[in-house]
Design a protein around this motif. Structure first.
Motif, PDB file in Angstrom:
ATOM      1  N   GLN A  19       0.798  -1.226   0.000  1.00 57.68           N
ATOM      2  CA  GLN A  19       0.000   0.000   0.000  1.00 57.68           C
ATOM      3  C   GLN A  19       0.834   1.282   0.000  1.00 57.68           C
ATOM      4  O   GLN A  19       0.280   2.371  -0.138  1.00 57.68           O
ATOM      5  CB  GLN A  19      -0.901   0.015   1.242  1.00 57.68           C
ATOM      6  N   LEU A  20       2.144   1.185   0.146  1.00 56.27           N
ATOM      7  CA  LEU A  20       2.964   2.388   0.290  1.00 56.27           C
ATOM      8  C   LEU A  20       2.976   3.217  -0.983  1.00 56.27           C
ATOM      9  O   LEU A  20       3.279   2.719  -2.067  1.00 56.27           O
ATOM     10  CB  LEU A  20       4.393   2.005   0.669  1.00 56.27           C
ATOM     11  N   ASP A  21       2.654   4.491  -0.848  1.00 55.10           N
ATOM     12  CA  ASP A  21       2.680   5.454  -1.946  1.00 55.10           C
ATOM     13  C   ASP A  21       3.933   6.306  -1.789  1.00 55.10           C
ATOM     14  O   ASP A  21       4.031   7.113  -0.857  1.00 55.10           O
ATOM     15  CB  ASP A  21       1.421   6.323  -1.899  1.00 55.10           C
ATOM     16  N   LEU A  22       4.888   6.138  -2.692  1.00 53.98           N
ATOM     17  CA  LEU A  22       6.171   6.823  -2.568  1.00 53.98           C
ATOM     18  C   LEU A  22       6.169   8.232  -3.153  1.00 53.98           C
ATOM     19  O   LEU A  22       7.189   8.939  -3.075  1.00 53.98           O
ATOM     20  CB  LEU A  22       7.275   6.003  -3.237  1.00 53.98           C
ATOM     21  N   GLN A  23       5.049   8.676  -3.714  1.00 48.48           N
ATOM     22  CA  GLN A  23       4.989  10.048  -4.183  1.00 48.48           C
ATOM     23  C   GLN A  23       5.007  10.996  -2.987  1.00 48.48           C
ATOM     24  O   GLN A  23       4.359  10.747  -1.969  1.00 48.48           O
ATOM     25  CB  GLN A  23       3.714  10.272  -4.997  1.00 48.48           C
ATOM     26  N   PRO A  24       5.759  12.083  -3.066  1.00 49.42           N
ATOM     27  CA  PRO A  24       5.809  13.004  -1.923  1.00 49.42           C
ATOM     28  C   PRO A  24       4.421  13.524  -1.560  1.00 49.42           C
ATOM     29  O   PRO A  24       3.543  13.682  -2.416  1.00 49.42           O
ATOM     30  CB  PRO A  24       6.707  14.144  -2.433  1.00 49.42           C
ATOM     31  N   GLY A  25       4.233  13.792  -0.291  1.00 55.45           N
ATOM     32  CA  GLY A  25       2.971  14.376   0.154  1.00 55.45           C
ATOM     33  C   GLY A  25       2.801  15.787  -0.373  1.00 55.45           C
ATOM     34  O   GLY A  25       3.781  16.513  -0.596  1.00 55.45           O
ATOM     35  N   ASP A  26       1.581  16.196  -0.574  1.00 59.35           N
ATOM     36  CA  ASP A  26       1.275  17.526  -1.108  1.00 59.35           C
ATOM     37  C   ASP A  26       0.677  18.374   0.003  1.00 59.35           C
ATOM     38  O   ASP A  26      -0.489  18.233   0.348  1.00 59.35           O
ATOM     39  CB  ASP A  26       0.297  17.405  -2.282  1.00 59.35           C
ATOM     40  N   GLY A  27       1.503  19.247   0.561  1.00 61.16           N
ATOM     41  CA  GLY A  27       0.988  20.140   1.585  1.00 61.16           C
ATOM     42  C   GLY A  27       0.687  19.417   2.880  1.00 61.16           C
ATOM     43  O   GLY A  27       1.444  18.563   3.338  1.00 61.16           O
ATOM     44  N   SER A  28      -0.451  19.752   3.453  1.00 63.67           N
ATOM     45  CA  SER A  28      -0.830  19.215   4.756  1.00 63.67           C
ATOM     46  C   SER A  28      -2.346  19.160   4.857  1.00 63.67           C
ATOM     47  O   SER A  28      -3.062  19.915   4.181  1.00 63.67           O
ATOM     48  CB  SER A  28      -0.272  20.100   5.874  1.00 63.67           C
ATOM     49  N   LEU A  29      -2.824  18.299   5.733  1.00 65.10           N
ATOM     50  CA  LEU A  29      -4.271  18.225   5.978  1.00 65.10           C
ATOM     51  C   LEU A  29      -4.831  19.554   6.471  1.00 65.10           C
ATOM     52  O   LEU A  29      -6.022  19.832   6.302  1.00 65.10           O
ATOM     53  CB  LEU A  29      -4.567  17.144   7.031  1.00 65.10           C
ATOM     54  N   ILE A  30      -3.982  20.375   7.085  1.00 67.23           N
ATOM     55  CA  ILE A  30      -4.479  21.615   7.700  1.00 67.23           C
ATOM     56  C   ILE A  30      -4.007  22.853   6.945  1.00 67.23           C
ATOM     57  O   ILE A  30      -4.056  23.965   7.485  1.00 67.23           O
ATOM     58  CB  ILE A  30      -4.038  21.699   9.168  1.00 67.23           C
ATOM     59  N   ARG A  31      -3.584  22.690   5.702  1.00 72.80           N
ATOM     60  CA  ARG A  31      -2.991  23.830   4.993  1.00 72.80           C
ATOM     61  C   ARG A  31      -3.969  24.993   4.818  1.00 72.80           C
ATOM     62  O   ARG A  31      -3.542  26.137   4.617  1.00 72.80           O
ATOM     63  CB  ARG A  31      -2.434  23.392   3.634  1.00 72.80           C
ATOM     64  N   HIS A  32      -5.269  24.748   4.890  1.00 72.43           N
ATOM     65  CA  HIS A  32      -6.261  25.820   4.767  1.00 72.43           C
ATOM     66  C   HIS A  32      -7.028  26.044   6.061  1.00 72.43           C
ATOM     67  O   HIS A  32      -8.102  26.664   6.040  1.00 72.43           O
ATOM     68  CB  HIS A  32      -7.253  25.485   3.644  1.00 72.43           C
ATOM     69  N   ARG A  33      -6.478  25.568   7.191  1.00 76.72           N
ATOM     70  CA  ARG A  33      -7.265  25.552   8.426  1.00 76.72           C
ATOM     71  C   ARG A  33      -6.523  26.242   9.570  1.00 76.72           C
ATOM     72  O   ARG A  33      -5.699  25.642  10.247  1.00 76.72           O
ATOM     73  CB  ARG A  33      -7.640  24.126   8.802  1.00 76.72           C
TER      74      ARG A  33
END
Length: 775
Positions: A619-633
């Motif tokens: 299940q591992l996704d090696l693409q870098p994460g995009d931002g954050s869950l809270i980037r608009h919060r």
């Protein structure tokens, strides 16, 4: 590592895991580095400021026969009995006095609520107190001549050894010389399958596949040196390298995506902190020279830039100074200086391995840092504007600040139909109110960081650390004990951060290179040459191999401050490639492995365990994460409930909220990210076994792996082989094969489910010591 023994049956998985618990779960009396830092930064300054006048050995009149300037005095108590009951703040007389219950201390007025909360937290965590039995009586400067870490770095001669053929690198000769002087010989080399797994986890934090292991073993058989060099070079060039080694630096930088509990229960988010995370990952992948890496983080906004992209990167780097876990502004006259204290601490302990922040209220009791020099550094940061944003729209936690607007970064809008569900409440009444209109258009690329104030100025000494009790003005400057005598002139119109960075990265600085090479060694061996990576002071550990430490520091600087080049040299050494197994004689004669006669067996950290599970389950996704869950919060985490969401990205891209860590990681000694953490705690406790048994994440990965196994032909032996290959990167022994098939058959019979039977085997393998330990 020996192959795992009999596989646990479903009913006893948890018991069998807990049966492996070791004495490592017992915490040393001296406490973890995190707890010591909490005492030094949150507790000792308050005792000095508010208590020592009446409750110290040099008090004119000792109140209540109570001494608070030593650990034993605090524990013994005075006329009314012991002051603290470890782990039980409500039963501690100290807390009762601070709360103004039967006793009222300090007598003039109670301390702020957030300060009392710190004392409650301190006692809950075991009341760790690193002070000695006797109150120090010598001036700090008396230690200056004897403190090893402040002596100039030497370039020691490579020692002669009896078995010169054993060594591959000068590193090996320094190590072997110590081993031979003790009349011992090193253990054997690690076998190729052990070594390849070690290299993968150490360099990129991920396990090798079964095919990776077999290919390396074959190449190793043909040409050992070439096989290792080629593997090391490919791993160092992998984008996953920066994700592994960047995580280590984020611990030092106390990276978090929220402020953490401000002492009043409020925890505002840092929606833009993730940009600093990405900067760190990119810097490690690019092998940015360490001197440049530090300079950008301390003064990136003041450096010239050839493009908007470079300007943005350097500005984001200064987030290093803006990540403070701040106490509440409400009723806190010292708020601004608390922020400065955090900045001095991250530079002091994070870069220099020296607890400069302890000199805020008085001359450092142990290390050669007088209060005047603390405020010489403080003037640099009081001349700097720290930018964290709107603090969840809660002015009692922190005032609103500006943010950097990036020029080259793209504008990113919130998801379509996004509506913020966490309300803003009036600070006084708790009644919901409309959120203030943001200063910038929605989606504007913003960054935390720092910039110079319009009118930089020197700081005044805060007497006993109290901002309203001011003493002499101290010209901005640095720590004189480092012995760098060339005068540094700080321009009147600048903060001095550029000059601070230049001073820290001088090739002849006695601390900077020593500290970072020790951090690198620790991550590769499990223990540093100096066992206290954040404390090179009087009460820190002494180096086990001082000449090796100086050799590495000299070599590091001469090689252009290259982290990758140093890592490559270390992992290609014979010392690094030793087995963790050893003879009874070695185990007896070098019981702590201080001579490095063998490699240390280590448990994987929380992130590596989670990432390895995702890898095993496919299940591992090696693409870098995009931002954050809270980037608009811009919200208060304490009002939001659980903000975490399932993710298959690498763990470094999870949302690291202080006081609300990712649940998949919390069981395995995740730090709280409120202070410099160069060495994580290491515990073995029942909660970890329960996590492996009950965690939704672990169960889901076992289910995902079972689904992969069931996609192969319905031949139990082939499925068991595949399970072992995916989880342990090897084939099972004949005994293990038979036991695994028996476990699957019995579980299927009991539960009437083939899926659950194979999931049971998968979870059992994921819970083994072999999976989460590194030899």
């Amino acid at each position: 590592m020996k192959h795992c023994g009999q596989l646990p049956r479903l009913a006893v998985i948890a018991w069998s895991i807990m049966a492996t618990l070791s004495p490592a779960s017992v915490r040393a009396e001296s406490g973890s580095p995190k707890d010591v830092a909490f005492f030094e930064n949150r507790i000792r300054p308050v005792l000095v400021k508010h208590c020592y006048e009446c409750h110290a050995q040099d008090s004119k009149e000792l109140g209540g026969k109570l001494l608070l300037d030593t650990r034993d005095g605090l524990r013994t108590g005075g006329e009314t009995g012991p002051s603290i009951v470890s782990g039980k703040p409500d039963e501690s007389l100290l807390i009762q006095a601070l709360r103004w219950q039967d006793i009222q201390m300090p007598p003039d007025e109670p301390l702020p609520e957030n300060v009392i909360s710190d004392f409650v937290k301190w006692i809950e965590r075991g009341a760790v107190d690193p002070r000695t039995a006797d109150a120090p009586s010598k001036d700090a400067t008396n230690n200056e001549k004897t403190l090893w870490s402040l002596r100039p770095i030497t370039n020691p001669a490579i020692p002669d050894v009896q078995n010169a053929e054993w060594a591959r690198d000068p590193i090996d000769r320094f190590v072997l010389a110590r081993i031979e002087s003790a009349g011992l010989t090193p253990t054997r080399d690690a076998d190729p399958r052990t070594l390849v797994r070690r290299l993968y986890f150490d360099l990129i934090g991920l396990p090798p596949s079964f095919d990776d292991v077999e290919q390396f073993a074959a190449a190793y058989g043909h040409n050992r040196m070439m096989a290792v060099e080629q593997l090391v070079d490919s791993l160092l060039a992998s984008p996953q390298f920066g994700e592994r080694w960047g995580r280590y630096w984020l611990d030092v930088a106390r990276y978090g995506e929220s402020n953490g509990n401000d002492g009043l229960g409020r925890n505002p988010t840092f929606p833009h902190a993730w940009r600093y995370r990405d900067y760190v990952i990119d810097a490690f992948n690019a092998d940015t020279s360490y001197d440049r890496f530090l300079t950008e983080q301390i003064a990136g906004d003041l450096l010239p830039a050839d493009s908007d992209e470079q300007r943005d990167r350097q500005i984001v780097a200064t987030g290093f100074l803006a990540m403070a876990a701040k106490p509440a502004k409400a009723m806190n006259d010292n708020f601004d200086m608390d922020v400065v204290a955090d900045q001095i601490d991250v530079v002091g302990r994070g870069i220099m391995g020296l607890s400069v922040a302890c000199a805020r209220c008085h001359d450092h009791k142990f290390d050669p840092v007088p209060t005047r020099e603390y405020y010489a550094l403080a003037g640099i940061f009081t001349s700097t504007e720290t930018m964290w944003g709107v603090a969840g729209h809660e002015k009692l936690t922190a005032p609103v600040t500006d943010l950097h607007v990036l020029k080259a970064a793209p504008k990113v809008l919130p998801p379509e139909n996004f509506v913020e569900t966490v309300v803003v409440k009036d600070s006084a009444t708790g009644v919901p109110r409309p959120a203030p209109k943001p200063k910038w258009p929605v989606g504007t690329p913003l960054a935390m960081g720092v910039r110079d104030k319009a009118e930089p100025a020197d700081a005044k000494i805060n007497i006993k650390g109290e901002s309203k009790k001011l003493g002499d003005v101290v010209p901005r400057g640095f720590v004189s004990a480092c012995g760098l005598d060339d005068p540094v002139s700080i321009p009147d119109k600048q903060s001095g951060r550029v000059e601070l960075a230049q001073w820290l990265t001088r090739p002849d600085h006695p601390l900077t290179a020593r500290v970072v090479v020790n951090r690198i060694w620790q991550h590769l061996f499990g223990e540093g040459i100096v066992a206290t990576p954040d404390d090179f002071g009087v009460y820190g550990a002494r180096p086990t191999h001082p000449q090796l430490l100086d050799h590495l520091a000299t070599r590091f600087v001469q090689d252009g401050w290259s982290v990758k080049r140093l890592i490559r040299a270390v992992v290609l050494s014979r010392t690094y490639q030793l087995s963790s197994a050893a003879s009874e004689e070695l185990l007896e004669q070098d019981s702590t492995n201080s001579l490095l006669t063998r490699h240390n067996r280590r448990r994987l950290d929380a992130e590596a365990i989670r990432d390895a599970m995702l890898s095993a389950s496919g299940q591992l996704d090696l693409q870098p994460g995009d931002g954050s869950l809270i980037r608009h919060r811009d919200i208060l985490v304490n009002l939001a409930g659980n903000l975490h969401e399932p993710s298959n990205k690498r763990s470094i891209y999870l949302c690291y909220l202080r006081s609300s860590p990712p649940p998949e990681l919390a069981a395995f000694d995740l730090p709280d990210f409120t202070a410099v953490t160069g060495k994580r705690d290491l515990s073995t406790i029942p909660a970890q076994a329960l996590h492996l048994f009950n965690s939704d994440f672990v169960i889901n990965q076992a289910d995902n792996l079972a689904e992969l196994l069931m996609q192969t032909p319905n031949e139990p032996a082939k499925r068991v082989h595949l399970a072992f290959r995916r989880v342990l990167s090897r084939d099972p022994s004949e005994v293990e094969l038979d036991q695994a098939i028996e476990l699957v058959q019995q579980t299927q019979s009991e539960l009437s489910s083939s899926e659950k039977a194979w999931s049971t085997l998968s979870q059992a393998l994921l819970a083994t010591n072999e999976f989460r330990y590194l030899d």
